[in-house]
Design a protein around this motif. Structure first.
Motif, short mmCIF file in Angstrom:
data_model
loop_
_atom_site.label_atom_id
_atom_site.label_comp_id
_atom_site.label_asym_id
_atom_site.label_seq_id
_atom_site.Cartn_x
_atom_site.Cartn_y
_atom_site.Cartn_z
N GLU A 155 8.41 13.85 -23.81
CA GLU A 155 8.73 13.64 -22.41
C GLU A 155 7.48 13.68 -21.54
N MET A 156 6.52 14.52 -21.89
CA MET A 156 5.32 14.65 -21.06
C MET A 156 4.44 13.41 -21.15
N SER A 157 4.21 12.89 -22.33
CA SER A 157 3.33 11.72 -22.48
C SER A 157 3.71 10.98 -23.74
N ASP A 158 3.45 9.68 -23.72
CA ASP A 158 3.71 8.82 -24.87
C ASP A 158 2.41 8.37 -25.52
N ASP A 159 1.29 9.04 -25.21
CA ASP A 159 0.01 8.65 -25.81
C ASP A 159 0.00 9.01 -27.28
N GLU A 160 -0.60 8.12 -28.07
CA GLU A 160 -0.69 8.34 -29.53
C GLU A 160 -1.90 9.21 -29.83
N ILE A 161 -1.76 10.02 -30.85
CA ILE A 161 -2.86 10.87 -31.30
C ILE A 161 -3.81 10.03 -32.15
N GLU A 162 -5.11 10.20 -31.95
CA GLU A 162 -6.09 9.40 -32.69
C GLU A 162 -6.08 9.77 -34.16
N GLU A 163 -6.44 8.78 -34.98
CA GLU A 163 -6.40 8.99 -36.42
C GLU A 163 -7.45 9.99 -36.88
N THR A 164 -8.59 10.03 -36.20
CA THR A 164 -9.65 10.95 -36.62
C THR A 164 -9.22 12.39 -36.45
N THR A 165 -8.54 12.71 -35.33
CA THR A 165 -8.07 14.08 -35.14
C THR A 165 -7.03 14.44 -36.18
N LYS A 193 -8.81 15.21 -39.35
CA LYS A 193 -9.49 16.49 -39.22
C LYS A 193 -8.51 17.65 -39.36
N GLU A 194 -7.35 17.53 -38.72
CA GLU A 194 -6.35 18.60 -38.80
C GLU A 194 -5.85 18.77 -40.23
N THR A 195 -5.60 17.65 -40.91
CA THR A 195 -5.10 17.75 -42.29
C THR A 195 -6.13 18.40 -43.20
N GLU A 196 -7.43 17.98 -43.05
CA GLU A 196 -8.47 18.57 -43.89
C GLU A 196 -8.65 20.05 -43.58
N GLU A 197 -8.64 20.40 -42.27
CA GLU A 197 -8.79 21.80 -41.91
C GLU A 197 -7.62 22.63 -42.42
N LYS A 208 -15.65 27.88 -47.51
CA LYS A 208 -16.03 28.01 -46.11
C LYS A 208 -17.19 27.07 -45.77
N ASP A 209 -18.19 27.02 -46.70
CA ASP A 209 -19.31 26.10 -46.46
C ASP A 209 -18.84 24.64 -46.41
N ASP A 210 -17.92 24.30 -47.32
CA ASP A 210 -17.39 22.93 -47.32
C ASP A 210 -16.67 22.62 -46.01
N LYS A 211 -15.97 23.61 -45.51
CA LYS A 211 -15.28 23.41 -44.24
C LYS A 211 -16.27 23.13 -43.11
N LEU A 212 -17.37 23.89 -43.10
CA LEU A 212 -18.39 23.65 -42.08
C LEU A 212 -19.02 22.28 -42.24
N GLN A 213 -19.26 21.88 -43.50
CA GLN A 213 -19.84 20.56 -43.73
C GLN A 213 -18.92 19.44 -43.25
N VAL A 214 -17.60 19.62 -43.53
CA VAL A 214 -16.64 18.61 -43.09
C VAL A 214 -16.63 18.51 -41.56
N GLU A 215 -16.70 19.65 -40.89
CA GLU A 215 -16.74 19.61 -39.43
C GLU A 215 -17.99 18.89 -38.93
N LYS A 216 -19.15 19.17 -39.58
CA LYS A 216 -20.38 18.47 -39.18
C LYS A 216 -20.26 16.97 -39.43
N MET A 217 -19.66 16.61 -40.59
CA MET A 217 -19.50 15.19 -40.90
C MET A 217 -18.61 14.50 -39.86
N LEU A 218 -17.56 15.20 -39.43
CA LEU A 218 -16.69 14.60 -38.41
C LEU A 218 -17.43 14.41 -37.09
#
Length: 561
Positions: free
Chosen positions: A338-348, A351-355, A437-447
């Motif tokens: 109801e608040m908005s019909d904007d689509e969520i970007e694929e990159t986010t 990122k959420e799925t990997e995190e 944990k290091d892999d998680k940080l690397q993935v965030e840097k890559m994003l």
């Protein structure tokens, strides 16, 4: 009393108080004046039939061991029976004498071939007549063949019976329809009172009612009826206009009421959502209690029955929690839509799925480390108990003390070895957790780098549109020679992007073979070797486990180019 008494004497023995003749046993259904169908006899109980004496003949029962005589299917409303096996010398008076005990006879149609049809007044009399099927009849005391016969009584189809039965069914249907109609009329709500005719007096009353909120619905219905009847004319137009104006003044009130109801509904929704969130938090706490109790540190101290109950309770609580969580998420999803019909970007989303995957893996490793730590504590306690028992064994004077000491030493050594293994496993799990944990940080840097590269690529595309000649030069000098190779580069880059630790050339080609069986491994490896800033090859493992793995390095290579 003489058994061969006459029919007149038997009729004098009729007892009106009992409703039957005293000469016939009460268990038989051949009772003149009995107005009901005999009770059904169980199939496993043998029916004992007795001799029946009439004025001109005698009926002898059949053998009780023989099967019952066969009968046809009973027609609807059957009042007529077929009687066969009559004696050749039998007359209509004898037939009446035998079958009038079953009930009132309306008509008899006798044939010349020793059979007849008998029509009774009621249907239940047919059942009494069927009782006589199988009896052997003898006229008087004669043994002549023409004076004897074996009765066979069966249902008969008659048009008169069918017609009467159909008339009766139609009558019952009419009665049922009448009863249903009366019931519907009784349950039908009363009709509304008729609308009064228009007059100046009634118009003034309706105008006053239109100003009252409680009587508005009734008054506006009267106004509508008058307008549809055509009561509006030049003389009454002003009165009707004033009433319509009064009706229009209620629009603002209705809009305000609707807004108030919507506000109440929103408040109720918010209150329900808050209450549901509180319930969900308490469910999470209860499930956390069950999970803590299920861990080995506390689990070993419960009995088997207690463990079973805890497991059942935990499962039930998780199911209820999941149901409440889905309901709450559904409410939040509706609010977001109801608040908005904007689509969520694929990159986010990626990122959420990997995190989420990394977080779940880290939680699983934490639980394994906790369980290993509790196992270590349990083994330490057992070692201390063994040491105490060993000290007690030193103090006691037992002839088998040396043997017990050896056994205890062996058990202690096994415990120590297992303790060392558990410690190594614990260290390994901790190292894996750190690596995750290091892999998680690397993935965030890559994003983050990916976002920067996307912005740079958009600027490069804008600059390339201004200068066509440099673009053609770069295309001519590119190591990619065809559109097929460009597609392969894109597919391989996508594949290696989801494999941050690299993949072997065989693994990559097995994935590509699902898309096209004609792809050659050497061509793929040569293409990746030409693109040094996009793909790089690393050696992993030692000795026999040495393995070459390709990794995607396009994010770092873009800066070098």
């Amino acid at each position: 009393m003489d058994i061969w008494m006459t029919g007149w004497q038997r009729r004098n023995d009729f007892d009106p108080a009992l409703g039957m003749m005293t000469g016939i046993p009460p268990i038989t259904p051949m009772m003149p004046g009995l107005g009901i169908v005999p009770p059904p006899i169980p199939p496993d109980m043998p029916v004992v039939k007795e001799i029946i004496h009439c004025k001109s003949c005698t009926l002898f029962p059949p053998n009780p061991n023989l099967p019952p005589p066969a009968t046809r299917e009973r027609p609807p409303g059957c009042k007529t029976v077929f009687v066969g096996g009559l004696p050749e010398n039998g007359t209509e008076q004898i037939i009446v004498e035998v079958f009038e005990q079953c009930g009132e006879i309306i008509a008899i149609r006798k044939s010349k071939k020793n059979f007849c049809h008998i029509r009774f007044a009621e249907e239940y009399m047919v059942d009494k007549a069927l009782y006589l099927s199988g009896y052997r009849i003898r006229l008087g005391s004669s043994t002549d063949k023409k004076d004897t016969g074996r009765l066979h009584v069966d249902f008969a189809q008659a048009r008169d019976d069918l017609y009467e039965w159909e008339c009766k069914q139609r009558m019952l249907a009419r009665e049922e329809r009448h009863r249903r109609r009366m019931e519907e009329e009784r349950l039908r709500p009363p009709s509304p009172p008729p609308v009064v005719h228009y007059s100046d007096h009634e118009c003034s009353i309706v105008a006053e009612k239109l100003k009252d909120d409680s009587k508005f619905s009734e008054a506006v219905q009267t106004l509508l009826t008058w307008i549809e009847r055509g009561e509006v004319n030049r003389r009454s137009a002003n009165n009707f206009y004033s009433m319509i104006q009064s009706a229009n003044s209620h629009v603002r009130r209705l809009v305000n009421e609707k807004a108030a109801h919507e506000k109440d509904m929103e408040e109720a929704k918010e209150k329900f959502k808050q209450a549901l969130s509180g319930i969900l938090i308490q469910f999470e706490q209860i499930v956390a209690v069950y999970h803590s109790a299920s861990k080995q540190k506390a689990w070993d101290h419960f009995t088997k029955a207690q463990r079973k109950n805890i497991s059942v309770w935990c499962k039930q609580a998780e199911e209820i929690r999941n149901i409440h969580n889905d309901e709450l998420m559904g409410i939040r999803r509706e609010e977001e839509m109801e608040m908005s019909d904007d689509e969520i970007e694929e990159t986010t989303e990626t990122k959420e799925t990997e995190e989420s995957a990394l977080v779940s893996q880290a939680e699983a490793l934490k639980e394994e480390n906790d369980s290993l730590r509790w196992q270590l504590d349990a083994y330490r306690n057992e070692v201390e108990l063994l040491k105490q028992e060993q000290g007690k064994a030193h103090r006691e004077d037992d002839p088998n003390k040396e043997q017990q000491l050896k056994l205890l030493q062996q058990a202690l050594q096994g415990m120590q070895q297992h303790l060392l293994k558990v410690q190594e496993e614990y260290k390994r799990k901790e190292a894996e957790l750190e690596k995750v944990k290091d892999d998680k940080l690397q993935v965030e840097k890559m994003l983050e780098n990916l976002k920067e590269k996307e912005s740079c690529a958009s600027r490069l595309c804008a600059s390339n549109q201004d200068s066509d000649y440099p673009l053609e030069k770069t295309l001519n000098s590119s190591p990619i020679k065809s559109e097929r190779e460009a597609l392969l580069v894109g597919i391989i880059s996508t594949f290696l992007h989801v494999h941050p630790f690299g993949a072997s050339i065989e693994y990559i080609c097995s994935y590509l073979h699902r898309l096209d069986n004609k792809i050659c491994t050497s061509d793929v490896e040569g293409l990746m070797s030409r693109l040094q800033h996009t793909f790089k090859q690393e050696m992993t493992g030692v000795g026999a486990s040495l393995e070459k793995r390709w990794k995607f390095c396009g994010f770092e290579g873009l800066k070098l180019t």
